[in-house]
Design a protein around this motif. Structure first.
Motif, PDB file in Angstrom:
ATOM      1  N   THR A  28       9.815 -25.447  -8.753  1.00 56.40           N
ATOM      2  CA  THR A  28      10.252 -25.909 -10.073  1.00 56.40           C
ATOM      3  C   THR A  28      10.156 -27.422 -10.237  1.00 56.40           C
ATOM      4  OG1 THR A  28      12.521 -26.012  -9.284  1.00 56.40           O
ATOM      5  CG2 THR A  28      11.820 -23.975 -10.371  1.00 56.40           C
ATOM      6  N   LYS A  29       9.937 -28.159  -9.149  1.00 55.97           N
ATOM      7  CA  LYS A  29       9.909 -29.622  -9.249  1.00 55.97           C
ATOM      8  C   LYS A  29       8.582 -30.144  -9.768  1.00 55.97           C
ATOM      9  CE  LYS A  29      13.444 -30.500  -5.873  1.00 55.97           C
ATOM     10  NZ  LYS A  29      13.806 -31.043  -4.604  1.00 55.97           N
ATOM     11  N   ASN A  30       7.487 -29.716  -9.170  1.00 54.65           N
ATOM     12  CA  ASN A  30       6.198 -30.271  -9.603  1.00 54.65           C
ATOM     13  C   ASN A  30       5.127 -29.204  -9.798  1.00 54.65           C
ATOM     14  OD1 ASN A  30       5.501 -29.593  -7.000  1.00 54.65           O
ATOM     15  ND2 ASN A  30       5.589 -31.685  -6.238  1.00 54.65           N
ATOM     16  N   ALA A  31       5.471 -27.957  -9.578  1.00 54.92           N
ATOM     17  CA  ALA A  31       4.567 -26.829  -9.819  1.00 54.92           C
ATOM     18  C   ALA A  31       3.239 -26.941  -9.073  1.00 54.92           C
ATOM     19  CB  ALA A  31       4.338 -26.639 -11.309  1.00 54.92           C
ATOM     20  N   LYS A  32       3.240 -27.658  -7.965  1.00 55.08           N
ATOM     21  CA  LYS A  32       2.012 -27.797  -7.183  1.00 55.08           C
ATOM     22  C   LYS A  32       2.014 -26.916  -5.935  1.00 55.08           C
ATOM     23  CE  LYS A  32       1.014 -32.465  -8.696  1.00 55.08           C
ATOM     24  NZ  LYS A  32       0.864 -33.865  -8.324  1.00 55.08           N
ATOM     25  N   LEU A  33       3.181 -26.438  -5.537  1.00 50.75           N
ATOM     26  CA  LEU A  33       3.273 -25.629  -4.332  1.00 50.75           C
ATOM     27  C   LEU A  33       3.232 -24.142  -4.674  1.00 50.75           C
ATOM     28  CD1 LEU A  33       6.117 -27.520  -2.425  1.00 50.75           C
ATOM     29  CD2 LEU A  33       3.662 -27.663  -2.016  1.00 50.75           C
ATOM     30  N   SER A  34       2.516 -23.410  -3.857  1.00 52.09           N
ATOM     31  CA  SER A  34       2.482 -21.954  -4.038  1.00 52.09           C
ATOM     32  C   SER A  34       3.737 -21.353  -3.421  1.00 52.09           C
ATOM     33  CB  SER A  34       1.244 -21.378  -3.371  1.00 52.09           C
ATOM     34  OG  SER A  34       1.366 -21.475  -1.956  1.00 52.09           O
ATOM     35  N   ALA A  35       3.970 -20.096  -3.730  1.00 52.24           N
ATOM     36  CA  ALA A  35       5.108 -19.395  -3.138  1.00 52.24           C
ATOM     37  C   ALA A  35       4.976 -19.369  -1.616  1.00 52.24           C
ATOM     38  CB  ALA A  35       5.207 -17.978  -3.695  1.00 52.24           C
ATOM     39  N   ASP A  36       3.747 -19.251  -1.111  1.00 54.78           N
ATOM     40  CA  ASP A  36       3.528 -19.270   0.340  1.00 54.78           C
ATOM     41  C   ASP A  36       3.924 -20.615   0.941  1.00 54.78           C
ATOM     42  OD1 ASP A  36       2.569 -16.678   0.336  1.00 54.78           O
ATOM     43  OD2 ASP A  36       0.462 -17.290   0.252  1.00 54.78           O
ATOM     44  N   ASP A  37       3.594 -21.708   0.250  1.00 55.51           N
ATOM     45  CA  ASP A  37       3.955 -23.043   0.733  1.00 55.51           C
ATOM     46  C   ASP A  37       5.472 -23.228   0.748  1.00 55.51           C
ATOM     47  OD1 ASP A  37       1.272 -23.733   1.018  1.00 55.51           O
ATOM     48  OD2 ASP A  37       1.168 -24.631  -0.994  1.00 55.51           O
ATOM     49  N   VAL A  38       6.127 -22.788  -0.315  1.00 57.55           N
ATOM     50  CA  VAL A  38       7.587 -22.906  -0.389  1.00 57.55           C
ATOM     51  C   VAL A  38       8.219 -22.069   0.718  1.00 57.55           C
ATOM     52  CG1 VAL A  38       9.629 -22.447  -1.806  1.00 57.55           C
ATOM     53  CG2 VAL A  38       7.574 -23.412  -2.856  1.00 57.55           C
ATOM     54  N   TRP A  39       7.703 -20.847   0.931  1.00 56.75           N
ATOM     55  CA  TRP A  39       8.239 -19.993   1.988  1.00 56.75           C
ATOM     56  C   TRP A  39       8.058 -20.650   3.360  1.00 56.75           C
ATOM     57  CZ3 TRP A  39      11.650 -16.680   3.210  1.00 56.75           C
ATOM     58  CH2 TRP A  39      11.601 -16.038   4.451  1.00 56.75           C
ATOM     59  N   GLU A  40       6.907 -21.239   3.605  1.00 56.89           N
ATOM     60  CA  GLU A  40       6.664 -21.879   4.893  1.00 56.89           C
ATOM     61  C   GLU A  40       7.637 -23.038   5.117  1.00 56.89           C
ATOM     62  OE1 GLU A  40       3.108 -23.804   7.564  1.00 56.89           O
ATOM     63  OE2 GLU A  40       2.612 -22.384   5.988  1.00 56.89           O
ATOM     64  N   GLN A  41       7.883 -23.817   4.094  1.00 61.60           N
ATOM     65  CA  GLN A  41       8.859 -24.906   4.207  1.00 61.60           C
ATOM     66  C   GLN A  41      10.255 -24.360   4.467  1.00 61.60           C
ATOM     67  OE1 GLN A  41       8.553 -27.283   0.659  1.00 61.60           O
ATOM     68  NE2 GLN A  41       6.635 -28.231   1.291  1.00 61.60           N
ATOM     69  N   LEU A  42      10.595 -23.293   3.782  1.00 56.84           N
ATOM     70  CA  LEU A  42      11.902 -22.662   3.957  1.00 56.84           C
ATOM     71  C   LEU A  42      12.049 -22.124   5.378  1.00 56.84           C
ATOM     72  CD1 LEU A  42      14.432 -21.949   2.256  1.00 56.84           C
ATOM     73  CD2 LEU A  42      13.389 -19.732   1.853  1.00 56.84           C
ATOM     74  N   HIS A  43      11.015 -21.441   5.865  1.00 54.44           N
ATOM     75  CA  HIS A  43      11.049 -20.899   7.226  1.00 54.44           C
ATOM     76  C   HIS A  43      11.180 -22.017   8.254  1.00 54.44           C
ATOM     77  CE1 HIS A  43       9.461 -19.278  11.030  1.00 54.44           C
ATOM     78  NE2 HIS A  43      10.042 -18.164  10.631  1.00 54.44           N
ATOM     79  N   ALA A  44      10.462 -23.100   8.073  1.00 60.13           N
ATOM     80  CA  ALA A  44      10.549 -24.227   9.008  1.00 60.13           C
ATOM     81  C   ALA A  44      11.957 -24.818   9.018  1.00 60.13           C
ATOM     82  CB  ALA A  44       9.519 -25.295   8.644  1.00 60.13           C
TER      83      ALA A  44
END
Length: 146
Positions: A28-44
């Motif tokens: 929701t911040k910049n709409a540049k990250l995919s759901a996969d990218d957000v999930w990877e950051q969350l998992h890390a």
């Protein structure tokens, strides 16, 4: 993606709905990250939270044979984070109390007051051996002193 996996998105279904998961993984911040990218950051982030709590006693990360408590902690922390990303206040987040309890358990493992599991070898012991001078039982020629 990291070499170690403690939780997958599919494992969350049943604990939270697919719609809640999809909503939380939107950037929701910049709409540049995919759901996969957000999930990877969350998992890390979840893995780091687990690691720093148990790392004083156990070698991390786990690449295979992940202990059940680590898998459970990842699940609880992921569900809590999903609700946080959906802007649910901590007092209204149904996963905050179990996540707080899991943090206490992991802290106990890290401090050595609780075991991680029977199949996991701890990397550090409570004692140490210090040799401050050469042994006096052998001479400099390698023969036993008398």
């Amino acid at each position: 993606m990291s070499d170690f996996i403690y939780i997958t998105r599919q494992e969350l279904i049943g604990h939270i709905s697919q719609a809640q998961l999809d909503e939380a993984l939107q950037d929701t911040k910049n709409a540049k990250l995919s759901a996969d990218d957000v999930w990877e950051q969350l998992h890390a982030s979840i893995a780091n939270d687990i690691h720093w709590r148990i790392e004083p006693r156990v070698k991390v990360p786990f690449y295979s044979n992940v202990p059940a408590i680590v898998k459970r902690a990842a699940l609880v922390f992921a569900c809590e984070a999903i609700f946080q990303r959906r802007k649910i206040a901590p007092k209204d987040n149904p996963f905050t109390p179990p996540a707080d309890e899991m943090r206490k358990r992991l802290d106990a493992i890290g401090s050595g007051s609780a075991p991680l599991g029977s199949s996991v070898e701890e990397t550090y012991n409570d004692g140490a051996i210090v040799i401050s001078e050469p042994a006096k039982t052998k001479s400099s020629w390698g023969r036993l002193s008398t």
